[in-house]
Design a protein around this motif. Structure first.
Motif, PDB file in Angstrom:
ATOM      1  N   GLN A  79     116.780  54.945  46.286  1.00  0.00           N
ATOM      2  CA  GLN A  79     115.668  55.381  45.287  1.00  0.00           C
ATOM      3  C   GLN A  79     115.565  56.576  45.651  1.00  0.00           C
ATOM      4  O   GLN A  79     114.824  56.150  47.113  1.00  0.00           O
ATOM      5  CB  GLN A  79     114.597  54.088  45.044  1.00  0.00           C
ATOM      6  CG  GLN A  79     113.635  55.039  43.436  1.00  0.00           C
ATOM      7  CD  GLN A  79     112.607  53.566  43.034  1.00  0.00           C
ATOM      8  OE1 GLN A  79     112.765  53.067  43.695  1.00  0.00           O
ATOM      9  NE2 GLN A  79     111.943  54.229  42.827  1.00  0.00           N
ATOM     10  N   LEU A  80     115.069  57.794  45.319  1.00  0.00           N
ATOM     11  CA  LEU A  80     114.732  58.976  45.961  1.00  0.00           C
ATOM     12  C   LEU A  80     113.069  59.185  45.329  1.00  0.00           C
ATOM     13  O   LEU A  80     112.373  59.748  47.003  1.00  0.00           O
ATOM     14  CB  LEU A  80     115.805  59.806  46.098  1.00  0.00           C
ATOM     15  CG  LEU A  80     117.067  59.590  46.823  1.00  0.00           C
ATOM     16  CD1 LEU A  80     117.787  61.347  46.033  1.00  0.00           C
ATOM     17  CD2 LEU A  80     117.049  59.821  47.854  1.00  0.00           C
ATOM     18  N   THR A  81     112.913  59.120  44.309  1.00  0.00           N
ATOM     19  CA  THR A  81     111.800  59.179  44.137  1.00  0.00           C
ATOM     20  C   THR A  81     110.823  57.924  43.375  1.00  0.00           C
ATOM     21  O   THR A  81     111.768  57.069  42.880  1.00  0.00           O
ATOM     22  CB  THR A  81     111.592  60.650  42.506  1.00  0.00           C
ATOM     23  OG1 THR A  81     112.401  59.368  41.602  1.00  0.00           O
ATOM     24  CG2 THR A  81     111.952  61.510  42.847  1.00  0.00           C
ATOM     25  N   PHE A  82     109.689  58.094  43.160  1.00  0.00           N
ATOM     26  CA  PHE A  82     108.604  57.007  43.013  1.00  0.00           C
ATOM     27  C   PHE A  82     107.437  57.982  42.681  1.00  0.00           C
ATOM     28  O   PHE A  82     106.900  57.269  41.798  1.00  0.00           O
ATOM     29  CB  PHE A  82     107.948  56.472  43.872  1.00  0.00           C
ATOM     30  CG  PHE A  82     109.280  55.855  45.063  1.00  0.00           C
ATOM     31  CD1 PHE A  82     109.267  54.399  44.553  1.00  0.00           C
ATOM     32  CD2 PHE A  82     109.785  56.709  45.950  1.00  0.00           C
ATOM     33  CE1 PHE A  82     110.363  53.411  45.533  1.00  0.00           C
ATOM     34  CE2 PHE A  82     110.654  56.157  46.708  1.00  0.00           C
ATOM     35  CZ  PHE A  82     110.932  54.661  47.255  1.00  0.00           C
ATOM     36  N   GLU A  83     107.929  58.038  41.236  1.00  0.00           N
ATOM     37  CA  GLU A  83     107.296  59.010  40.201  1.00  0.00           C
ATOM     38  C   GLU A  83     107.260  58.112  38.165  1.00  0.00           C
ATOM     39  O   GLU A  83     105.612  57.943  38.356  1.00  0.00           O
ATOM     40  CB  GLU A  83     108.070  60.199  38.973  1.00  0.00           C
ATOM     41  CG  GLU A  83     107.607  61.511  40.750  1.00  0.00           C
ATOM     42  CD  GLU A  83     108.609  62.523  40.288  1.00  0.00           C
ATOM     43  OE1 GLU A  83     108.645  62.766  38.898  1.00  0.00           O
ATOM     44  OE2 GLU A  83     109.337  63.409  41.252  1.00  0.00           O
ATOM     45  N   GLY A  84     107.817  57.120  38.404  1.00  0.00           N
ATOM     46  CA  GLY A  84     107.906  56.476  37.524  1.00  0.00           C
ATOM     47  C   GLY A  84     107.572  56.832  36.084  1.00  0.00           C
ATOM     48  O   GLY A  84     106.928  56.576  35.168  1.00  0.00           O
ATOM     49  N   VAL A  85     108.309  57.953  35.656  1.00  0.00           N
ATOM     50  CA  VAL A  85     107.907  59.086  34.494  1.00  0.00           C
ATOM     51  C   VAL A  85     108.579  58.188  33.255  1.00  0.00           C
ATOM     52  O   VAL A  85     109.774  57.118  33.239  1.00  0.00           O
ATOM     53  CB  VAL A  85     109.385  60.613  34.442  1.00  0.00           C
ATOM     54  CG1 VAL A  85     109.065  61.111  33.547  1.00  0.00           C
ATOM     55  CG2 VAL A  85     108.927  60.890  36.132  1.00  0.00           C
ATOM     56  N   PRO A  86     107.603  57.989  32.147  1.00  0.00           N
ATOM     57  CA  PRO A  86     107.746  57.222  30.761  1.00  0.00           C
ATOM     58  C   PRO A  86     109.669  57.804  30.626  1.00  0.00           C
ATOM     59  O   PRO A  86     109.610  59.532  30.259  1.00  0.00           O
ATOM     60  CB  PRO A  86     106.545  57.501  29.973  1.00  0.00           C
ATOM     61  CG  PRO A  86     105.907  58.218  30.918  1.00  0.00           C
ATOM     62  CD  PRO A  86     105.975  58.672  32.442  1.00  0.00           C
ATOM     63  N   ALA A  87     110.162  56.937  29.808  1.00  0.00           N
ATOM     64  CA  ALA A  87     111.505  57.554  29.239  1.00  0.00           C
ATOM     65  C   ALA A  87     111.360  58.086  27.870  1.00  0.00           C
ATOM     66  O   ALA A  87     110.855  58.001  27.225  1.00  0.00           O
ATOM     67  CB  ALA A  87     112.040  55.971  28.929  1.00  0.00           C
ATOM     68  N   ASP A  88     112.113  59.650  28.346  1.00  0.00           N
ATOM     69  CA  ASP A  88     111.643  60.523  26.694  1.00  0.00           C
ATOM     70  C   ASP A  88     112.806  61.330  26.765  1.00  0.00           C
ATOM     71  O   ASP A  88     112.915  62.234  28.428  1.00  0.00           O
ATOM     72  CB  ASP A  88     110.465  61.129  26.873  1.00  0.00           C
ATOM     73  CG  ASP A  88     109.644  62.118  26.157  1.00  0.00           C
ATOM     74  OD1 ASP A  88     111.150  62.633  25.361  1.00  0.00           O
ATOM     75  OD2 ASP A  88     108.756  61.983  25.747  1.00  0.00           O
ATOM     76  N   LYS A  89     113.470  61.233  26.076  1.00  0.00           N
ATOM     77  CA  LYS A  89     114.703  61.768  25.735  1.00  0.00           C
ATOM     78  C   LYS A  89     114.595  63.194  25.716  1.00  0.00           C
ATOM     79  O   LYS A  89     115.587  64.454  25.694  1.00  0.00           O
ATOM     80  CB  LYS A  89     116.014  61.439  24.052  1.00  0.00           C
ATOM     81  CG  LYS A  89     116.396  59.731  24.871  1.00  0.00           C
ATOM     82  CD  LYS A  89     116.735  59.730  23.454  1.00  0.00           C
ATOM     83  CE  LYS A  89     117.850  58.097  23.999  1.00  0.00           C
ATOM     84  NZ  LYS A  89     118.688  57.986  22.808  1.00  0.00           N
ATOM     85  N   GLN A  90     113.453  63.871  25.210  1.00  0.00           N
ATOM     86  CA  GLN A  90     112.978  65.322  25.183  1.00  0.00           C
ATOM     87  C   GLN A  90     111.870  66.001  26.386  1.00  0.00           C
ATOM     88  O   GLN A  90     112.570  66.947  26.752  1.00  0.00           O
ATOM     89  CB  GLN A  90     111.833  65.465  23.999  1.00  0.00           C
ATOM     90  CG  GLN A  90     112.457  64.568  22.443  1.00  0.00           C
ATOM     91  CD  GLN A  90     114.197  65.524  22.584  1.00  0.00           C
ATOM     92  OE1 GLN A  90     114.316  66.793  22.912  1.00  0.00           O
ATOM     93  NE2 GLN A  90     114.673  65.190  21.772  1.00  0.00           N
ATOM     94  N   ARG A  91     111.308  65.094  26.868  1.00  0.00           N
ATOM     95  CA  ARG A  91     111.039  65.437  28.024  1.00  0.00           C
ATOM     96  C   ARG A  91     110.844  64.767  29.134  1.00  0.00           C
ATOM     97  O   ARG A  91     109.860  64.226  30.590  1.00  0.00           O
ATOM     98  CB  ARG A  91     109.263  66.241  28.105  1.00  0.00           C
ATOM     99  CG  ARG A  91     109.027  66.867  26.996  1.00  0.00           C
ATOM    100  CD  ARG A  91     107.568  67.827  27.316  1.00  0.00           C
ATOM    101  NE  ARG A  91     107.322  66.279  25.912  1.00  0.00           N
ATOM    102  CZ  ARG A  91     107.075  66.126  24.251  1.00  0.00           C
ATOM    103  NH1 ARG A  91     107.964  67.244  23.643  1.00  0.00           N
ATOM    104  NH2 ARG A  91     107.046  65.396  23.532  1.00  0.00           N
ATOM    105  N   GLY A  92     111.887  63.892  29.544  1.00  0.00           N
ATOM    106  CA  GLY A  92     111.192  62.860  30.853  1.00  0.00           C
ATOM    107  C   GLY A  92     112.544  63.502  32.057  1.00  0.00           C
ATOM    108  O   GLY A  92     112.906  64.683  32.046  1.00  0.00           O
ATOM    109  N   LEU A  93     112.191  62.840  32.985  1.00  0.00           N
ATOM    110  CA  LEU A  93     112.779  62.781  34.305  1.00  0.00           C
ATOM    111  C   LEU A  93     115.044  62.846  33.353  1.00  0.00           C
ATOM    112  O   LEU A  93     115.433  61.968  32.836  1.00  0.00           O
ATOM    113  CB  LEU A  93     113.257  62.116  34.894  1.00  0.00           C
ATOM    114  CG  LEU A  93     113.560  62.226  35.986  1.00  0.00           C
ATOM    115  CD1 LEU A  93     112.711  61.986  37.356  1.00  0.00           C
ATOM    116  CD2 LEU A  93     114.021  61.223  37.169  1.00  0.00           C
ATOM    117  N   ALA A  94     115.245  64.229  34.381  1.00  0.00           N
ATOM    118  CA  ALA A  94     116.992  64.325  34.368  1.00  0.00           C
ATOM    119  C   ALA A  94     117.377  64.828  35.890  1.00  0.00           C
ATOM    120  O   ALA A  94     117.099  65.522  36.192  1.00  0.00           O
ATOM    121  CB  ALA A  94     117.181  65.431  33.103  1.00  0.00           C
TER     122      ALA A  94
END
Length: 163
Positions: free
Chosen positions: A104-119
């Motif tokens: 694991q490289l990041t530990f942001e826990g970004v909410p899953a969101d297809k429009q503005r999520g993590l990619a």
């Protein structure tokens, strides 16, 4: 692999990584004829031998996690991808293309969101950093590009691109 639902293909040379059943799979030596001559032999025929895919991750077996958005490093030895769940959020991970432990490289826990999520968007040319889009550093309801260091003593450190 049997016929199924395959998404998010990433191609590097003759190596193909894709998502199926919330995990990453790899085909490490695609036949040349698939990549040349429009996918067939000179006479238009296709090799009928099945392609063998190997599982790279076991996200689906751990706490309902899902893998997505793979990207193969410039050297072809690593795959960066997003792994997460609705409860934990998404983060950037890497795994060797030969298989092995995920990191694991990041530990942001970004909410899953297809429009503005993590990619994951790519790798630095030298293959030491992963480029990803995240809303974590953005002051607007949008994504911000960042680089996270994949190896060495600075592993896991992110830097926002000043765009």
């Amino acid at each position: 692999m049997a016929h199924g639902y395959y998404t998010s293909p990433a191609l590097h040379g003759r190596t193909l990584v894709f998502v199926s059943e919330d995990d990453l799979f790899i085909v490490d030596s695609l036949p040349k004829q698939l990549l040349e001559n429009g996918g067939g032999d000179d006479d238009g025929s296709m090799d009928s031998r099945p392609l063998i895919a190997s599982r790279l991750t076991t996200c689906s077996a751990r706490d309902g996690l899902r893998a997505s958005n793979p990207c193969i490093s410039p050297c072809g030895k690593w795959v960066a991808y997003v792994c997460g769940s609705d409860e934990r959020g998404d983060d950037v991970w890497i795994v060797p293309t030969q298989g092995g432990a995920t990191e694991q490289l990041t530990f942001e826990g970004v909410p899953a969101d297809k429009q503005r999520g993590l990619a994951v968007r790519g790798w630095s040319p030298d293959g030491t950093q992963v480029l990803y889009a995240t809303p974590s550093f953005s002051t607007l309801p949008d994504q911000q590009l960042a680089l996270v260091t994949a190896f060495g003593s600075r592993r896991g450190e992110s830097a926002v691109l000043p765009l």
